[in-house]
Design a protein around this motif. Structure first.
Motif, PDB file in Angstrom:
ATOM      1  N   HIS A 140      -5.615  11.407   1.862  1.00 13.06           N
ATOM      2  CA  HIS A 140      -6.406  10.463   1.730  1.00 13.06           C
ATOM      3  C   HIS A 140      -7.099  10.571   0.250  1.00 13.06           C
ATOM      4  O   HIS A 140      -7.631  11.757   0.185  1.00 13.06           O
ATOM      5  N   SER A 142     -10.252   4.618  -1.792  1.00 13.66           N
ATOM      6  CA  SER A 142     -10.497   3.152  -1.430  1.00 13.66           C
ATOM      7  C   SER A 142     -11.016   2.623  -2.650  1.00 13.66           C
ATOM      8  O   SER A 142     -11.645   2.936  -3.482  1.00 13.66           O
ATOM      9  N   SER A 177      -7.940  -0.865   4.054  1.00 10.61           N
ATOM     10  CA  SER A 177      -8.443  -0.646   2.793  1.00 10.61           C
ATOM     11  C   SER A 177      -7.576  -1.092   1.746  1.00 10.61           C
ATOM     12  O   SER A 177      -6.458  -0.730   1.701  1.00 10.61           O
ATOM     13  N   ASN A 197      -6.222  -0.393  -1.113  1.00 16.28           N
ATOM     14  CA  ASN A 197      -5.916   0.801  -2.044  1.00 16.28           C
ATOM     15  C   ASN A 197      -4.581   1.333  -2.061  1.00 16.28           C
ATOM     16  O   ASN A 197      -4.112   1.235  -0.829  1.00 16.28           O
ATOM     17  N   LYS A 238       0.930  -1.123   0.107  1.00 17.45           N
ATOM     18  CA  LYS A 238       0.007  -0.018   0.132  1.00 17.45           C
ATOM     19  C   LYS A 238       0.682   1.310  -0.028  1.00 17.45           C
ATOM     20  O   LYS A 238       0.268   2.537  -0.440  1.00 17.45           O
TER      21      LYS A 238
END
Ligand code: TXA
Ligand code: MG
Length: 320
Positions: free
Chosen positions: A224, A148, A140, A142, A53
């Motif tokens: 984010h 996400s 998550s 992603n 990630k």
């Protein structure tokens, strides 16, 4: 490496054991967003989750369980209040932060003495946890900082070639991550808003929630949900928004369907809150492939949605 999207039915216990022996993270669907799973006690696989990630090790992971007994494996202090919330909202889109059991590796909790626990309401997620036979940590699924994943294709787009398989599932029903509540200190604090609102929590426990908007989960401090092109939130009447957009070219507008007839270039998020929440990450991802310079959107009266949108826009709001 070829990445396959496979049905849980075709995941044999042998194939799963093999993945665990090789410490390979496994993406799986949940009702909120897809998760990137590893056994909660497999530090090698958990390190790989962080690595894949690009996630800082300072950001702790949520532990996913498929039954109440598993909660006691990761925390030996489940209060009466926590039990009440578990009774009402588990399985579902609620994460409880509890005191952690020493057996939970510090890697999972980023050195905190607390652990975040959630029981997904998704048959495939529960089946996978049952097959593993122990809790799964899962952020998550992603790349860190990006929207996400609410569809197996999103997971594929982010991790193609880096993992052998993704467990298939319908597009996520809810579409944004779980509500996180810190239950370790009274008043309890909402660390991340989600589908389960503070009002719903108060209906069960009474008015025992406090904290200000500064109290957030460690991960919420990081960038984010960001699309490739800059996103701006327009604040004003529909008329003012339409007038503003008329002057823009090389821009896309994303938002409520009611704007569709008045916009030159728009991707609709749907005609109600539920649909808009559900399609937000998908549409943000779609805009990455567009030949535009900017993305515009509007506010919506929904705390969890605005929390994600505000972060995706890096706080950029234009008042009209
Ligand atoms: O719906 C969800 O919660 C999804 C699905 C896959 O279950 N998971 C998810 O995980 O959103 P992630 O890693 O993207 O976000 C977890 C958040 C982070 O902001 C992290 O800082 C916070 O939970 N968190 C994890 N453990 C914590 C702890 N012990 N104390 C406070 N916050 C914690
Ligand atoms: Mg995340």
């Amino acid at each position: 490496m070829k990445t396959d999207i496979i049905k849980i039915e075709s995941l044999s216990q042998r194939k799963l054991n093999e993945a665990f022996m090789r410490h390979i993270p496994i993406p799986f669907p949940t009702e909120t967003v897809f998760g990137l799973g590893a056994a909660y006690d497999d530090e090698k696989a958990i390190k790989e989750v962080f690595h894949l990630k690009g996630r800082p090790l300072s950001n702790p992971l949520i532990v996913h369980v498929s039954n109440v007994e598993m909660i006691h494996l990761v925390s030996n202090s489940v209060s009466e209040d926590a039990k009440k919330l578990i009774e009402v909202f588990f399985p579902g889109p609620l994460t409880l932060v509890l005191k952690k059991h020493p057996r939970v590796p510090d890697l999972v909790t980023a050195g905190y003495d607390t652990v975040a626990v959630r029981m997904p309401k998704h048959a495939v997620a529960c089946k996978l946890i049952d097959m593993v036979g122990k809790p799964l940590v899962a952020p998550s699924a992603n790349l860190s900082g990006k929207p996400s994943a609410t569809h197996p294709q999103h997971v594929y787009d982010d991790f193609n070639g880096k993992i052998p398989f993704i467990i298939d599932g319908e597009a996520s029903m809810i579409g944004i991550e779980s509500t996180i509540v810190d239950m370790t200190q009274k008043p309890y604090t909402i660390l991340r808003p989600g589908h389960i609102t503070v009002e719903a929590l108060k209906d069960v426990l009474g008015d025992v929630f406090g904290g200000d908007s500064q109290t957030i989960a460690p991960g919420m401090m990081h960038p984010h949900y960001e699309p490739t092109h800059p996103l701006y939130i327009l604040e004003g009447s529909d008329e003012a928004i339409i007038k503003f957009m008329k002057k823009k070219d090389r821009a896309v507008f994303i938002g409520h369907e009611r704007f569709q007839t008045n916009m030159d270039f728009m991707i609709s998020l749907g005609h109600n809150h539920e649909l808009m929440i559900k399609s937000l990450y998908h549409v943000l991802r779609q805009t990455n492939d567009l030949d535009v310079d900017e993305i515009y959107t509007h506010k919506m009266d929904h705390q969890a949605y605005m929390n994600r949108l505000f972060k995706a826009a890096k706080g950029r709001i234009i008042s009209l």
